[in-house]
Scaffold this motif. Structure first.
Motif, PDB file in Angstrom:
ATOM      1  N   ILE A 266      78.606  78.526 -23.983  1.00  0.00           N
ATOM      2  CA  ILE A 266      78.050  78.301 -22.654  1.00  0.00           C
ATOM      3  C   ILE A 266      77.514  79.612 -22.105  1.00  0.00           C
ATOM      4  O   ILE A 266      77.771  80.688 -22.661  1.00  0.00           O
ATOM      5  CB  ILE A 266      79.083  77.677 -21.685  1.00  0.00           C
ATOM      6  CG1 ILE A 266      80.174  78.695 -21.330  1.00  0.00           C
ATOM      7  CG2 ILE A 266      79.686  76.413 -22.277  1.00  0.00           C
ATOM      8  CD1 ILE A 266      81.082  78.227 -20.203  1.00  0.00           C
ATOM      9  N   VAL A 267      76.782  79.535 -20.995  1.00  0.00           N
ATOM     10  CA  VAL A 267      76.139  80.721 -20.412  1.00  0.00           C
ATOM     11  C   VAL A 267      76.480  80.804 -18.930  1.00  0.00           C
ATOM     12  O   VAL A 267      76.513  79.794 -18.215  1.00  0.00           O
ATOM     13  CB  VAL A 267      74.605  80.670 -20.613  1.00  0.00           C
ATOM     14  CG1 VAL A 267      73.915  81.790 -19.827  1.00  0.00           C
ATOM     15  CG2 VAL A 267      74.270  80.780 -22.094  1.00  0.00           C
ATOM     16  N   ASP A 268      76.726  82.028 -18.472  1.00  0.00           N
ATOM     17  CA  ASP A 268      77.006  82.319 -17.070  1.00  0.00           C
ATOM     18  C   ASP A 268      75.844  83.126 -16.491  1.00  0.00           C
ATOM     19  O   ASP A 268      75.812  84.354 -16.603  1.00  0.00           O
ATOM     20  CB  ASP A 268      78.312  83.113 -16.968  1.00  0.00           C
ATOM     21  CG  ASP A 268      78.665  83.508 -15.540  1.00  0.00           C
ATOM     22  OD1 ASP A 268      77.830  83.304 -14.636  1.00  0.00           O
ATOM     23  OD2 ASP A 268      79.765  84.037 -15.330  1.00  0.00           O
ATOM     24  N   PRO A 269      74.853  82.455 -15.870  1.00  0.00           N
ATOM     25  CA  PRO A 269      73.714  83.185 -15.325  1.00  0.00           C
ATOM     26  C   PRO A 269      74.027  83.888 -14.011  1.00  0.00           C
ATOM     27  O   PRO A 269      73.274  84.768 -13.587  1.00  0.00           O
ATOM     28  CB  PRO A 269      72.663  82.094 -15.119  1.00  0.00           C
ATOM     29  CG  PRO A 269      73.470  80.859 -14.856  1.00  0.00           C
ATOM     30  CD  PRO A 269      74.713  80.997 -15.687  1.00  0.00           C
ATOM     31  N   LEU A 284      68.041  77.531 -16.561  1.00  0.00           N
ATOM     32  CA  LEU A 284      67.113  76.666 -17.294  1.00  0.00           C
ATOM     33  C   LEU A 284      66.764  77.267 -18.649  1.00  0.00           C
ATOM     34  O   LEU A 284      66.666  76.551 -19.660  1.00  0.00           O
ATOM     35  CB  LEU A 284      65.851  76.438 -16.466  1.00  0.00           C
ATOM     36  CG  LEU A 284      66.048  75.679 -15.147  1.00  0.00           C
ATOM     37  CD1 LEU A 284      64.750  75.626 -14.363  1.00  0.00           C
ATOM     38  CD2 LEU A 284      66.592  74.278 -15.402  1.00  0.00           C
ATOM     39  N   ALA A 285      66.586  78.587 -18.688  1.00  0.00           N
ATOM     40  CA  ALA A 285      66.290  79.255 -19.960  1.00  0.00           C
ATOM     41  C   ALA A 285      67.465  79.120 -20.919  1.00  0.00           C
ATOM     42  O   ALA A 285      67.276  78.902 -22.123  1.00  0.00           O
ATOM     43  CB  ALA A 285      65.979  80.732 -19.709  1.00  0.00           C
ATOM     44  N   ALA A 286      68.690  79.237 -20.405  1.00  0.00           N
ATOM     45  CA  ALA A 286      69.870  79.093 -21.251  1.00  0.00           C
ATOM     46  C   ALA A 286      69.971  77.678 -21.799  1.00  0.00           C
ATOM     47  O   ALA A 286      70.318  77.464 -22.967  1.00  0.00           O
ATOM     48  CB  ALA A 286      71.127  79.434 -20.450  1.00  0.00           C
ATOM     49  N   THR A 287      69.636  76.702 -20.967  1.00  0.00           N
ATOM     50  CA  THR A 287      69.643  75.310 -21.417  1.00  0.00           C
ATOM     51  C   THR A 287      68.625  75.109 -22.530  1.00  0.00           C
ATOM     52  O   THR A 287      68.912  74.481 -23.553  1.00  0.00           O
ATOM     53  CB  THR A 287      69.328  74.372 -20.237  1.00  0.00           C
ATOM     54  OG1 THR A 287      70.254  74.620 -19.173  1.00  0.00           O
ATOM     55  CG2 THR A 287      69.423  72.915 -20.662  1.00  0.00           C
ATOM     56  N   ALA A 288      67.432  75.664 -22.344  1.00  0.00           N
ATOM     57  CA  ALA A 288      66.384  75.550 -23.353  1.00  0.00           C
ATOM     58  C   ALA A 288      66.757  76.273 -24.648  1.00  0.00           C
ATOM     59  O   ALA A 288      66.331  75.879 -25.734  1.00  0.00           O
ATOM     60  CB  ALA A 288      65.072  76.106 -22.807  1.00  0.00           C
ATOM     61  N   ALA A 289      67.584  77.334 -24.535  1.00  0.00           N
ATOM     62  CA  ALA A 289      68.002  78.102 -25.708  1.00  0.00           C
ATOM     63  C   ALA A 289      69.073  77.380 -26.523  1.00  0.00           C
ATOM     64  O   ALA A 289      69.441  77.838 -27.601  1.00  0.00           O
ATOM     65  CB  ALA A 289      68.522  79.475 -25.281  1.00  0.00           C
TER      66      ALA A 289
END
Length: 333
Positions: A266-269, A284-289
């Motif tokens: 997971i990512v913590d922006p 959104l970029a993390a989701t796309a990645a």
């Protein structure tokens, strides 16, 4: 060492082979996939004659693993691990959003935010009860009281709760917490990691502030080698030469960790950028990645938050972001 068994091997013969490896003092990690079973040997495998093992009629192939992380290695466990938290699944195609304030401040605050993020589609509630702060004069969290308030919010909304543990001695306070978070400052607190490995709770493990991916995976290994395989990896930004952000969000870590490991990522922006206005784009970029989920800070009154208000979204902004996240996920399917 990895031993791939042939299809349709009889259970008793598989157990005989596993018992033989255990007799050599090795740990054996069994991964039953849809088409094959993989045995991952952990320990001093120099005593194992790979040619002898390969000659067995139930063995398809044998290969030695050079990476120091074993349990977290995708070679040991080809299929994605799916972590289940109450009725929420994360990994293996399941996406989860964790949202809530940096710190639990009051019952009214945490319950209000919990209801707002649930209405927007959040799957779990985050909130800090124990807060590691750079300055000893900053708010350190409500501690045990904060955990009790998180439980109240869970009772009101049904959202599983995620909160950070800082010290082994506090572990009994977390008996009824759904996911235990290990923050960036404790990523290499090996005594804590080993103790968490003796629990059966999901562990959200954040990358250290200057940690490499290998170091993150080795920290996961400490937990898994002690018996707990429920580990969620979290990319939360690393310290670089950037002078406009709190940290640099390393989104290339997402596909690379998926390549190296079977664990959810997971990512913590919020912590990565430190600025609320940057969080939606990075989420959104993390989701796309290809991230398996997001952990996002949300506060009902960011200017007056006791901790990290500058990076916290308002509930209405989180609701807008949640809709866009769904759109991106549909686009990349």
């Amino acid at each position: 060492m990895i031993i791939v068994l042939k299809q349709n091997v009889e259970a008793d013969r598989q157990e005989q082979l596993i018992d033989w490896f255990k007799g050599l003092g090795l740990g054996v990690h069994v991964s039953d996939g849809q088409y094959q079973t993989v045995l991952g040997l952990v320990g001093d495998t120099s005593k194992v004659d790979s040619d002898l093992v390969a000659s067995l009629d139930i063995v398809d192939s044998v290969k030695r693993v050079t990476e120091t992380f074993k349990c977290a290695n995708r070679k040991f466990h080809p299929d994605d691990t799916v972590i289940t938290v109450r009725d929420v699944k994360l990994g293996g195609g399941h996406f989860a959003t964790i949202a809530g304030p940096c710190s639990v401040e009051s019952e009214e605050q945490i319950v209000g935010i919990a209801k707002a993020v649930k209405a927007a589609g959040a799957d779990m509630l985050r909130g800090g009860a124990f807060k590691p702060r750079t300055s000893p004069y900053d708010f350190q969290g409500l501690k045990a009281e904060g955990i009790e308030l998180l439980k109240i919010a869970r009772q009101e909304t049904g959202l599983p709760i995620v909160t950070e543990i800082m010290n082994i001695t506090d572990l009994p306070l977390f008996d009824d917490v759904d996911v235990l978070q290990v923050g960036a400052r404790n990523t290499q607190n090996f005594d804590l990691l080993k103790e968490l490995g003796r629990t059966n709770k999901p562990i959200l493990l954040k990358r250290g502030i200057a940690g490499t991916l290998k170091e993150l995976l080795m920290s996961a290994e400490y937990i898994m080698a002690n018996g707990n395989e429920n580990v969620i990896l979290c990319e939360r930004g690393i310290r670089t030469y950037s002078d406009y952000f709190r940290n640099t969000l390393d989104l290339s870590a997402v596909p690379m960790l998926h390549e190296l490991s079977h664990l959810p990522v997971i990512v913590d922006p919020s912590h990565a950028t430190g600025m609320a206005r940057m969080v939606p784009q990075m989420a959104l970029a993390a989701t796309a990645a290809g991230a398996d989920g997001l952990i996002i800070e949300v506060h009902n009154d960011p200017p007056h938050a006791l901790c990290d208000g500058a990076q916290s979204l308002r509930p209405e902004d989180f609701a807008k972001l949640a809709g866009k996240i769904k759109t991106v996920r549909e686009a990349i399917r």
